[in-house]
Design a protein around this motif. Structure first.
Motif, PDB file in Angstrom:
ATOM      1  N   SER A 214     -12.061  12.194   5.917  1.00 36.44           N
ATOM      2  CA  SER A 214     -10.723  11.933   6.431  1.00 36.44           C
ATOM      3  C   SER A 214      -9.709  11.782   5.303  1.00 36.44           C
ATOM      4  N   ALA A 215     -10.043  10.980   4.303  1.00 29.61           N
ATOM      5  CA  ALA A 215      -9.116  10.761   3.191  1.00 29.61           C
ATOM      6  C   ALA A 215      -8.866  12.045   2.412  1.00 29.61           C
TER       7      ALA A 215
ATOM      8  N   ILE B  76     -12.208   6.306  -1.385  1.00 29.83           N
ATOM      9  CA  ILE B  76     -12.049   7.239  -0.268  1.00 29.83           C
ATOM     10  C   ILE B  76     -13.037   6.914   0.858  1.00 29.83           C
TER      11      ILE B  76
ATOM     12  N   GLN C  61      -6.538  14.640   4.080  1.00 28.01           N
ATOM     13  CA  GLN C  61      -5.124  14.308   3.902  1.00 28.01           C
ATOM     14  C   GLN C  61      -4.677  14.573   2.469  1.00 28.01           C
TER      15      GLN C  61
ATOM     16  N   GLN D 102      -8.317   1.313   2.106  1.00 23.49           N
ATOM     17  CA  GLN D 102      -7.687   1.725   0.856  1.00 23.49           C
ATOM     18  C   GLN D 102      -7.076   3.132   0.930  1.00 23.49           C
ATOM     19  N   HIS D 103      -7.159   3.775   2.074  1.00 25.72           N
ATOM     20  CA  HIS D 103      -6.686   5.160   2.160  1.00 25.72           C
ATOM     21  C   HIS D 103      -5.195   5.289   1.901  1.00 25.72           C
TER      22      HIS D 103
ATOM     23  N   PRO E  25     -11.533   2.951   4.589  1.00 22.09           N
ATOM     24  CA  PRO E  25     -10.254   3.264   5.237  1.00 22.09           C
ATOM     25  C   PRO E  25      -9.133   2.287   4.891  1.00 22.09           C
TER      26      PRO E  25
ATOM     27  N   ARG F 267      -8.660   4.467  -6.193  1.00 20.83           N
ATOM     28  CA  ARG F 267      -8.893   3.760  -4.942  1.00 20.83           C
ATOM     29  C   ARG F 267     -10.028   4.450  -4.181  1.00 20.83           C
TER      30      ARG F 267
ATOM     31  N   PHE G  88      -4.777   5.135  -1.745  1.00 16.16           N
ATOM     32  CA  PHE G  88      -5.338   6.345  -2.343  1.00 16.16           C
ATOM     33  C   PHE G  88      -4.372   7.515  -2.213  1.00 16.16           C
ATOM     34  N   LEU G  89      -3.827   7.718  -1.039  1.00 20.95           N
ATOM     35  CA  LEU G  89      -2.922   8.845  -0.838  1.00 20.95           C
ATOM     36  C   LEU G  89      -1.642   8.686  -1.647  1.00 20.95           C
TER      37      LEU G  89
ATOM     38  N   ALA H  85     -15.264   8.628   6.452  1.00 23.28           N
ATOM     39  CA  ALA H  85     -14.064   8.097   5.796  1.00 23.28           C
ATOM     40  C   ALA H  85     -13.657   8.980   4.624  1.00 23.28           C
TER      41      ALA H  85
END
Length: 255
Positions: free
Chosen positions: A118-119, A68, A122, A73-74, A71, A66, A77-78, A115
């Motif tokens: 940020s991803a 990064i 996390q 898709q974050h 946003p 996904r 992704f996580l 973005a």
């Protein structure tokens, strides 16, 4: 530097099952291997082969893949990171590879980078809790990955620095870098401490080192000069049977 065959491709013609490729790599004298995706494979059988042979994985991919830089898709992704971390635990906790995703039309460069940072912040927190390394991989957009956002080693290193986590480093792929006309010494100078893994393939074709135009003696000398001591992932598409392919590669790399 240990050589780490990518058994996604190497040994594939000789052994359809990936666990048998791991066994074949160990029989050939290799202590480390890597592969790409894990969801389409029998993870338990791979874990059994790793335990049986003592082979260590140098990387698998976070999936489903996904973006990064998007946003929207974050969250997915996580969740992919969480599930990949669980799988990694079964496989000796190898590094997990992350790519950026595709450039978003009409969105500024700065927004893409923000973005991504940020991803990855996390994701790095999750990786720290699990004791696993994430590695961010710049790819080329000229041959295999048109539209990919992160195609620059320098930008990748900037993002790693911005995230500031000990559990996020860069995966430097010499093939992708060469396709993008980067100078290895220039882009890595003073920043090798941010690189956790290096992969190689020749250009053009992404085949064995020694089949193309890259000066591998110069590349290996540069890596040594810059202080790299990790494994070299052999992420290439073989043109020869595995034994011959690997012998050609070792000769080209001087290993």
């Amino acid at each position: 530097m240990d050589l780490s065959p990518c058994v996604e491709w190497i040994f594939a013609s000789e052994h359809p099952a990936l666990p048998d490729r791991i066994r074949a790599a160990r029989y050939a004298g290799y202590k480390t291997v890597e592969f790409h995706l894990w969801r389409d494979k029998d993870v338990d059988s791979i874990a059994e082969a790793l335990n049986e042979t003592g082979v260590r994985l140098t990387g698998i991919v976070v999936e489903p893949r996904r973006s990064i830089v998007d946003p929207a898709q974050h969250g997915e992704f996580l969740q992919a990171v969480r599930e990949s971390l669980e799988t990694a635990k079964k496989l000796g906790s190898p590094p997990l590879v992350v790519a950026s995703g595709f450039t978003r039309e009409g969105v500024s460069h700065e927004e893409h980078v923000a973005a991504a940072v940020s991803a990855l912040r996390q994701a790095a927190e999750l990786a720290e809790q699990a004791g696993v390394m994430l590695v961010l991989e710049p790819l080329n957009d000229r041959v295999e990955h048109p539209g990919m956002f992160l195609v620059s080693t320098k930008l990748g290193l900037d993002i790693v620095e911005a995230v500031g986590s000990p559990n996020l480093r860069l995966l430097y792929d010499a093939y992708h870098s060469a396709v993008m006309d980067e100078d290895m010494g220039e882009v890595l100078d003073g920043r090798m401490h941010l690189v956790a893994h290096v992969q190689v393939a020749d250009m053009p074709g992404r085949n064995e080192p020694g089949t193309g135009t890259i000066d591998w003696a110069e590349k290996i000398a540069t890596l040594r000069r810059l202080g790299y001591q990790g494994a070299i992932g052999l992420e290439y598409k073989p043109t020869l049977p595995a034994a011959e392919s690997l012998a050609k590669t070792r000769a080209a790399l001087g290993q």
